[in-house]
Design a protein around this motif. Structure first.
Motif, PDB file in Angstrom:
ATOM      1  N   GLU A  98     -11.721  13.437 -29.625  1.00 50.36           N
ATOM      2  CA  GLU A  98     -12.472  13.223 -30.866  1.00 50.36           C
ATOM      3  C   GLU A  98     -11.566  13.080 -32.090  1.00 50.36           C
ATOM      4  O   GLU A  98     -12.015  12.636 -33.152  1.00 50.36           O
ATOM      5  N   ASP A  99     -10.300  13.406 -31.952  1.00 53.33           N
ATOM      6  CA  ASP A  99      -9.354  13.277 -33.062  1.00 53.33           C
ATOM      7  C   ASP A  99      -8.672  11.915 -33.099  1.00 53.33           C
ATOM      8  O   ASP A  99      -7.838  11.652 -33.969  1.00 53.33           O
ATOM      9  N   VAL A 100      -9.001  11.041 -32.138  1.00 53.63           N
ATOM     10  CA  VAL A 100      -8.379   9.720 -32.054  1.00 53.63           C
ATOM     11  C   VAL A 100      -9.457   8.652 -32.173  1.00 53.63           C
ATOM     12  O   VAL A 100     -10.518   8.766 -31.559  1.00 53.63           O
ATOM     13  N   THR A 101      -9.192   7.623 -32.961  1.00 53.61           N
ATOM     14  CA  THR A 101     -10.123   6.502 -33.105  1.00 53.61           C
ATOM     15  C   THR A 101      -9.765   5.421 -32.100  1.00 53.61           C
ATOM     16  O   THR A 101      -8.641   4.913 -32.098  1.00 53.61           O
ATOM     17  N   ASN A 102     -10.711   5.074 -31.261  1.00 51.30           N
ATOM     18  CA  ASN A 102     -10.442   4.081 -30.229  1.00 51.30           C
ATOM     19  C   ASN A 102     -10.058   2.744 -30.852  1.00 51.30           C
ATOM     20  O   ASN A 102     -10.713   2.255 -31.776  1.00 51.30           O
ATOM     21  N   GLY A 103      -8.969   2.151 -30.354  1.00 52.86           N
ATOM     22  CA  GLY A 103      -8.494   0.865 -30.835  1.00 52.86           C
ATOM     23  C   GLY A 103      -7.547   0.934 -32.017  1.00 52.86           C
ATOM     24  O   GLY A 103      -6.995  -0.090 -32.429  1.00 52.86           O
ATOM     25  N   GLU A 104      -7.307   2.110 -32.550  1.00 51.77           N
ATOM     26  CA  GLU A 104      -6.512   2.240 -33.781  1.00 51.77           C
ATOM     27  C   GLU A 104      -5.005   2.094 -33.514  1.00 51.77           C
ATOM     28  O   GLU A 104      -4.528   2.231 -32.392  1.00 51.77           O
ATOM     29  N   TYR A 105      -4.290   1.782 -34.585  1.00 47.14           N
ATOM     30  CA  TYR A 105      -2.822   1.749 -34.589  1.00 47.14           C
ATOM     31  C   TYR A 105      -2.352   2.915 -35.442  1.00 47.14           C
ATOM     32  O   TYR A 105      -2.790   3.072 -36.592  1.00 47.14           O
ATOM     33  N   TYR A 106      -1.448   3.738 -34.897  1.00 45.91           N
ATOM     34  CA  TYR A 106      -1.003   4.952 -35.582  1.00 45.91           C
ATOM     35  C   TYR A 106       0.498   4.920 -35.859  1.00 45.91           C
ATOM     36  O   TYR A 106       1.289   4.561 -34.980  1.00 45.91           O
ATOM     37  N   THR A 107       0.851   5.322 -37.074  1.00 51.46           N
ATOM     38  CA  THR A 107       2.254   5.559 -37.405  1.00 51.46           C
ATOM     39  C   THR A 107       2.485   7.065 -37.366  1.00 51.46           C
ATOM     40  O   THR A 107       1.539   7.852 -37.381  1.00 51.46           O
ATOM     41  N   PRO A 108       3.755   7.506 -37.322  1.00 50.02           N
ATOM     42  CA  PRO A 108       4.041   8.934 -37.067  1.00 50.02           C
ATOM     43  C   PRO A 108       3.596   9.867 -38.199  1.00 50.02           C
ATOM     44  O   PRO A 108       3.843   9.567 -39.344  1.00 50.02           O
ATOM     45  N   ALA A 142       0.011  10.432 -36.213  1.00 49.69           N
ATOM     46  CA  ALA A 142      -1.447  10.436 -36.348  1.00 49.69           C
ATOM     47  C   ALA A 142      -1.950   9.769 -37.620  1.00 49.69           C
ATOM     48  O   ALA A 142      -3.065  10.026 -38.059  1.00 49.69           O
ATOM     49  N   MET A 143      -1.141   8.872 -38.213  1.00 41.71           N
ATOM     50  CA  MET A 143      -1.548   8.201 -39.442  1.00 41.71           C
ATOM     51  C   MET A 143      -2.131   6.822 -39.117  1.00 41.71           C
ATOM     52  O   MET A 143      -1.457   5.968 -38.558  1.00 41.71           O
ATOM     53  N   SER A 144      -3.377   6.614 -39.486  1.00 45.70           N
ATOM     54  CA  SER A 144      -4.054   5.353 -39.208  1.00 45.70           C
ATOM     55  C   SER A 144      -4.057   4.458 -40.439  1.00 45.70           C
ATOM     56  O   SER A 144      -3.693   4.875 -41.536  1.00 45.70           O
ATOM     57  N   GLY A 145      -4.482   3.208 -40.227  1.00 45.31           N
ATOM     58  CA  GLY A 145      -4.644   2.285 -41.344  1.00 45.31           C
ATOM     59  C   GLY A 145      -3.372   1.710 -41.913  1.00 45.31           C
ATOM     60  O   GLY A 145      -3.357   1.218 -43.043  1.00 45.31           O
TER      61      GLY A 145
END
Length: 321
Positions: free
Chosen positions: A273-283, A285-288
């Motif tokens: 639940e802490d991860v958004t499916n399909g997302e790209y993360y930088t170090p 856990a940083m999305s967007g």
């Protein structure tokens, strides 16, 4: 293109300690591609950290058996009885990828975590054995075929109420992809007039788009892509110690491999639940943080369809009895 690299957050996200925060992995079957660099590879570090949390089995997929066996020996000296096995897999040769998938499915009925970790960077112009631009063919096409061939196993595992994940190791270097994103009409050429880092960026953009589309089409599977940071691996050093060394000093040097592996370890093991499916993360856990091309779902669909057409002759192996 350098402004994009410097502006990206590198290691300024979530504080994360894999030794204490990775949960018990009892019963988990894991694949990691790559992981044979002597002591400075993200794949090897990922396997090391996962091994400490009692997975049922980790498969190291790599091209060279002798290097893989040496890596496994090192890992098992650090974590005695770590359940690590080698499967030969050359991502530049689709027949080798097909054989690797068959080898795996002959051994296992399930697959919980697939790390698409291996890759090449800033290579001279060239082609894979199947005629694809060498970086795109290795970093995207080979991994795409592996995923395709393992999808039935991943789906079957997900149907059993398991938490199934695919983690694609991309890079902030995706910002250096061509303005159009991906040069589909040139992917079966060496693209010799295109700078090597642009070709690399194109392949890393493909990793992000592939994970996004995989998540869309197979929502029961958690698929994400990650940037590990500017990590002190043989891959990064060979490229950046020269022309980017002054900029590297400005940002304080390379991250350690221990730091660089955190983002993919987090993505593979944190609460779903802490991860958004399909997302790209930088170090970490940083999305967007991706480029506008990396968020283009029309481009993701086009890449998926192109890839499916290219790989149409390959069928998943028969399921484990």
């Amino acid at each position: 293109m350098l402004y994009g690299i410097l502006d990206q957050p590198l290691g300024r996200g979530l504080k994360y300690d894999p030794d204490t925060e990775i949960p018990d992995l009892n019963g988990k079957i894991i694949i990691v591609t790559g992981g044979t660099y002597s002591n400075v590879g993200l794949g090897k570090e990922t396997i090391l950290r996962l091994s400490k949390h009692s997975p049922k089995q980790i498969y190291l997929l790599a091209r060279t058996q002798s290097k893989a066996e040496a890596a496994i020996k090192d890992l098992q000296s650090a974590v005695p009885k770590a359940p690590i096995s080698f499967i030969q897999c050359d991502l530049t040769d689709l027949k080798s990828v097909e054989a690797a998938a068959k080898d795996f499915t002959s051994k296992e009925k399930k697959l919980d975590i697939l790390y698409l970790n291996a890759g090449i960077m800033a290579t001279p112009p060239g082609l894979t054995k199947d005629g694809y631009e060498i970086q795109f063919g290795t970093n995207h096409v080979g991994h795409a075929l592996l995923t395709k061939l393992l999808l039935p196993t991943l789906e079957k595992t997900a149907e059993q109420a398991a938490d199934v994940r695919v983690i694609a190791v991309s890079s902030v270097g995706h910002v250096g992809a061509p303005w159009s994103g991906i040069c589909f009409d040139k992917l079966k050429t060496e693209m010799s007039w295109t700078p090597t880092m642009v070709r690399y960026g194109q392949s890393k953009l493909a990793n992000i788009l592939f994970a996004r589309e995989l998540a869309k089409r197979y929502p029961k599977i958690l698929a994400v892509s990650i940037h590990p940071g500017a990590v002190n691996t043989e891959l990064y050093r060979s490229v950046f110690n020269g022309w980017l060394s002054p900029l590297n000093r400005i940002r304080g040097g390379f991250d350690t491999v221990e730091t660089g592996a955190k983002n993919q370890l987090w993505a593979g093991t944190v609460k779903r639940e802490d991860v958004t499916n399909g997302e790209y993360y930088t170090p970490v856990a940083m999305s967007g943080q991706g480029s506008w091309n990396s968020q283009d779902m029309a481009l993701a669909a086009k890449l998926w369809e192109w890839t499916e057409n290219e790989l149409a002759g390959y069928e998943p192996p028969k399921a484990h009895p």
